[in-house]
Scaffold this motif. Structure first.
Motif, PDB file in Angstrom:
ATOM      1  N   ILE A  55       0.154   5.648 -12.447  1.00  0.00           N
ATOM      2  CA  ILE A  55       0.754   4.779 -11.432  1.00  0.00           C
ATOM      3  C   ILE A  55      -0.021   4.964 -10.131  1.00  0.00           C
ATOM      4  O   ILE A  55      -0.806   5.902  -9.988  1.00  0.00           O
ATOM      5  CB  ILE A  55       2.252   5.089 -11.190  1.00  0.00           C
ATOM      6  CG1 ILE A  55       2.425   6.467 -10.520  1.00  0.00           C
ATOM      7  CG2 ILE A  55       3.051   5.014 -12.485  1.00  0.00           C
ATOM      8  CD1 ILE A  55       3.788   6.639  -9.873  1.00  0.00           C
ATOM      9  N   HIS A  56       0.228   4.058  -9.177  1.00  0.00           N
ATOM     10  CA  HIS A  56      -0.310   4.263  -7.832  1.00  0.00           C
ATOM     11  C   HIS A  56       0.694   5.099  -7.031  1.00  0.00           C
ATOM     12  O   HIS A  56       1.892   4.883  -7.118  1.00  0.00           O
ATOM     13  CB  HIS A  56      -0.530   2.928  -7.123  1.00  0.00           C
ATOM     14  CG  HIS A  56      -0.657   3.124  -5.643  1.00  0.00           C
ATOM     15  ND1 HIS A  56      -1.826   3.593  -5.071  1.00  0.00           N
ATOM     16  CD2 HIS A  56       0.241   3.011  -4.647  1.00  0.00           C
ATOM     17  CE1 HIS A  56      -1.628   3.720  -3.772  1.00  0.00           C
ATOM     18  NE2 HIS A  56      -0.391   3.373  -3.475  1.00  0.00           N
ATOM     19  N   SER A  57       0.194   6.045  -6.256  1.00  0.00           N
ATOM     20  CA  SER A  57       1.083   6.835  -5.414  1.00  0.00           C
ATOM     21  C   SER A  57       0.262   7.430  -4.277  1.00  0.00           C
ATOM     22  O   SER A  57      -0.691   8.159  -4.521  1.00  0.00           O
ATOM     23  CB  SER A  57       1.712   7.947  -6.270  1.00  0.00           C
ATOM     24  OG  SER A  57       2.509   8.774  -5.467  1.00  0.00           O
ATOM     25  N   CYS A  58       0.621   7.084  -3.023  1.00  0.00           N
ATOM     26  CA  CYS A  58      -0.122   7.646  -1.887  1.00  0.00           C
ATOM     27  C   CYS A  58       0.203   9.131  -1.756  1.00  0.00           C
ATOM     28  O   CYS A  58       1.322   9.550  -2.004  1.00  0.00           O
ATOM     29  CB  CYS A  58       0.263   6.923  -0.595  1.00  0.00           C
ATOM     30  SG  CYS A  58      -0.448   5.273  -0.458  1.00  0.00           S
ATOM     31  N   GLU A  59      -0.816   9.927  -1.333  1.00  0.00           N
ATOM     32  CA  GLU A  59      -0.587  11.374  -1.379  1.00  0.00           C
ATOM     33  C   GLU A  59       0.107  11.933  -0.152  1.00  0.00           C
ATOM     34  O   GLU A  59       0.530  13.072  -0.159  1.00  0.00           O
ATOM     35  CB  GLU A  59      -1.898  12.130  -1.651  1.00  0.00           C
ATOM     36  CG  GLU A  59      -2.916  12.092  -0.551  1.00  0.00           C
ATOM     37  CD  GLU A  59      -4.106  11.206  -0.914  1.00  0.00           C
ATOM     38  OE1 GLU A  59      -5.206  11.503  -0.420  1.00  0.00           O
ATOM     39  OE2 GLU A  59      -3.938  10.221  -1.664  1.00  0.00           O
TER      40      GLU A  59
ATOM     41  N   GLY B 238       1.657   3.143   5.523  1.00  0.00           N
ATOM     42  CA  GLY B 238       0.766   1.994   5.659  1.00  0.00           C
ATOM     43  C   GLY B 238       0.555   1.246   4.355  1.00  0.00           C
ATOM     44  O   GLY B 238      -0.253   0.320   4.296  1.00  0.00           O
ATOM     45  N   CYS B 239       1.275   1.640   3.300  1.00  0.00           N
ATOM     46  CA  CYS B 239       1.026   1.083   1.965  1.00  0.00           C
ATOM     47  C   CYS B 239       2.211   0.224   1.531  1.00  0.00           C
ATOM     48  O   CYS B 239       3.361   0.678   1.512  1.00  0.00           O
ATOM     49  CB  CYS B 239       0.823   2.235   0.981  1.00  0.00           C
ATOM     50  SG  CYS B 239       0.862   1.732  -0.739  1.00  0.00           S
ATOM     51  N   GLU B 240       1.933  -1.025   1.191  1.00  0.00           N
ATOM     52  CA  GLU B 240       3.024  -1.953   0.854  1.00  0.00           C
ATOM     53  C   GLU B 240       3.768  -1.533  -0.414  1.00  0.00           C
ATOM     54  O   GLU B 240       4.941  -1.832  -0.572  1.00  0.00           O
ATOM     55  CB  GLU B 240       2.463  -3.375   0.724  1.00  0.00           C
ATOM     56  CG  GLU B 240       1.981  -3.921   2.066  1.00  0.00           C
ATOM     57  CD  GLU B 240       1.363  -5.313   1.960  1.00  0.00           C
ATOM     58  OE1 GLU B 240       1.658  -6.035   0.995  1.00  0.00           O
ATOM     59  OE2 GLU B 240       0.569  -5.653   2.858  1.00  0.00           O
ATOM     60  N   VAL B 241       3.074  -0.851  -1.329  1.00  0.00           N
ATOM     61  CA  VAL B 241       3.730  -0.399  -2.568  1.00  0.00           C
ATOM     62  C   VAL B 241       4.647   0.792  -2.281  1.00  0.00           C
ATOM     63  O   VAL B 241       5.842   0.773  -2.585  1.00  0.00           O
ATOM     64  CB  VAL B 241       2.683  -0.002  -3.634  1.00  0.00           C
ATOM     65  CG1 VAL B 241       3.364   0.588  -4.856  1.00  0.00           C
ATOM     66  CG2 VAL B 241       1.841  -1.210  -4.034  1.00  0.00           C
ATOM     67  N   CYS B 242       4.071   1.843  -1.700  1.00  0.00           N
ATOM     68  CA  CYS B 242       4.831   3.090  -1.509  1.00  0.00           C
ATOM     69  C   CYS B 242       5.972   2.914  -0.515  1.00  0.00           C
ATOM     70  O   CYS B 242       7.013   3.549  -0.644  1.00  0.00           O
ATOM     71  CB  CYS B 242       3.899   4.211  -1.075  1.00  0.00           C
ATOM     72  SG  CYS B 242       2.728   4.649  -2.389  1.00  0.00           S
ATOM     73  N   ARG B 243       5.789   2.041   0.478  1.00  0.00           N
ATOM     74  CA  ARG B 243       6.863   1.759   1.430  1.00  0.00           C
ATOM     75  C   ARG B 243       8.092   1.229   0.728  1.00  0.00           C
ATOM     76  O   ARG B 243       9.208   1.655   0.956  1.00  0.00           O
ATOM     77  CB  ARG B 243       6.368   0.693   2.400  1.00  0.00           C
ATOM     78  CG  ARG B 243       6.184   1.212   3.771  1.00  0.00           C
ATOM     79  CD  ARG B 243       5.509   0.324   4.722  1.00  0.00           C
ATOM     80  NE  ARG B 243       5.475  -1.098   4.530  1.00  0.00           N
ATOM     81  CZ  ARG B 243       4.501  -1.859   5.034  1.00  0.00           C
ATOM     82  NH1 ARG B 243       3.505  -1.301   5.695  1.00  0.00           N
ATOM     83  NH2 ARG B 243       4.527  -3.156   4.868  1.00  0.00           N
TER      84      ARG B 243
END
Ligand SMILES: [Zn+2]
Length: 262
Positions: free
Chosen positions: A97-101, A108-113
């Motif tokens: 999956i995508h996941s900001c660290e 700043g990330c539309e997914v993780c927000r």
């Protein structure tokens, strides 16, 4: 990096099944003599429902894939160091999956927000709550489940191996509710528009299992978008009814109507 709540935006409406839906139940819940592929049901009422986690997981993966396409070519794809770079499965059965660290990247990330991240560094709790979608009141629970026989064909002997599978019949309607926590006014419009765009994208994808065999086509009808500020809860401010339509409108229509009001 403490969380704040400036307000909440609640999106309500209906999910209509266009084809049969199979969201599987845990196998240990199967009774003896029961069907081996039951759909998930509310343990209290015995009625099928759409878990909020199914909606959330599907919408997250769609947004991740869309954002993956925006990455520079060497960052695309799945694997260590790539945009889809976190394995939440095992070494043998990876689930990338995508996941900001960290928190600042996630902000700043539309997914993780929208969907949250819980990496090693610091957590970013999801801004969005996906409630379980239960059957609409006018749906007769006795008439909405069918048994479909899915047939596997042995490639050598051509013997058929039919397996019974429960699914919820087309036409069934569920009530959904998605709650978005406003933590930064600057992100609100983008985040809410993304949620509604993801409904549209999900309509052209599928929910639950066996999507490539035609299962799980759904349609969204949004009946209400309501914004409640912090002052609405703690003070005396009124809620702001951003959109309302008893019959419900399609995501793309709602997007046009609310774009100037957020
Ligand atoms: Zn991210």
């Amino acid at each position: 990096m403490s969380e704040i709540i400036l307000g909440k935006v609640i999106i309500r409406g209906k999910i209509r099944l266009k084809t049969g839906l199979h969201i599987g139940a845990q196998t240990e819940a199967i009774e003896i003599g029961g069907i081996d592929n039951p759909v998930i049901k509310d343990p209290l009422t015995g009625k099928p429902y759409i878990p909020g986690s199914s909606l959330k997981g599907k919408m997250r993966s769609l947004l991740e894939k869309a954002k993956n396409a925006e990455q520079p070519e060497d960052m695309r794809g799945a694997g260590d160091g790539k945009y889809i770079g976190r394995n939440i499965g095992t070494a043998n059965n990876p689930i990338w999956i995508h996941s900001c660290e960290d928190y600042n990247k996630a902000k700043g990330c539309e997914v993780c927000r929208l969907f949250g991240t819980s990496s090693k560094g610091s957590n970013f709790p999801a801004r969005t709550i996906f409630r379980d979608a239960h059957l609409c009141d006018n749906q007769n629970p006795d008439e909405i489940i069918e048994i479909k026989y899915e047939t596997g064909i042995d490639r050598i002997t051509s013997a058929a191996n039919p397996r019974p599978m429960e699914r919820v019949v087309p036409g069934t309607e569920f009530e959904f509710e998605i709650v978005y926590n406003v933590e930064d006014e600057n992100d609100k419009k983008t985040d809410l528009e993304n949620l509604i765009k993801l409904m549209k994208m999900l309509e052209d994808d599928y929910l639950g299992g066996s999507g490539s065999r035609g299962y799980g086509k759904v349609e969204f009808a949004i009946t209400e978008v309501v914004e409640r500020s912090r002052d609405y809860y703690l003070g005396s401010a009124d809620q702001n009814l951003v959109f309302s339509d008893e019959e419900g409108k399609r995501p793309e229509e709602v997007l046009l109507e609310i774009s100037g009001k957020l």
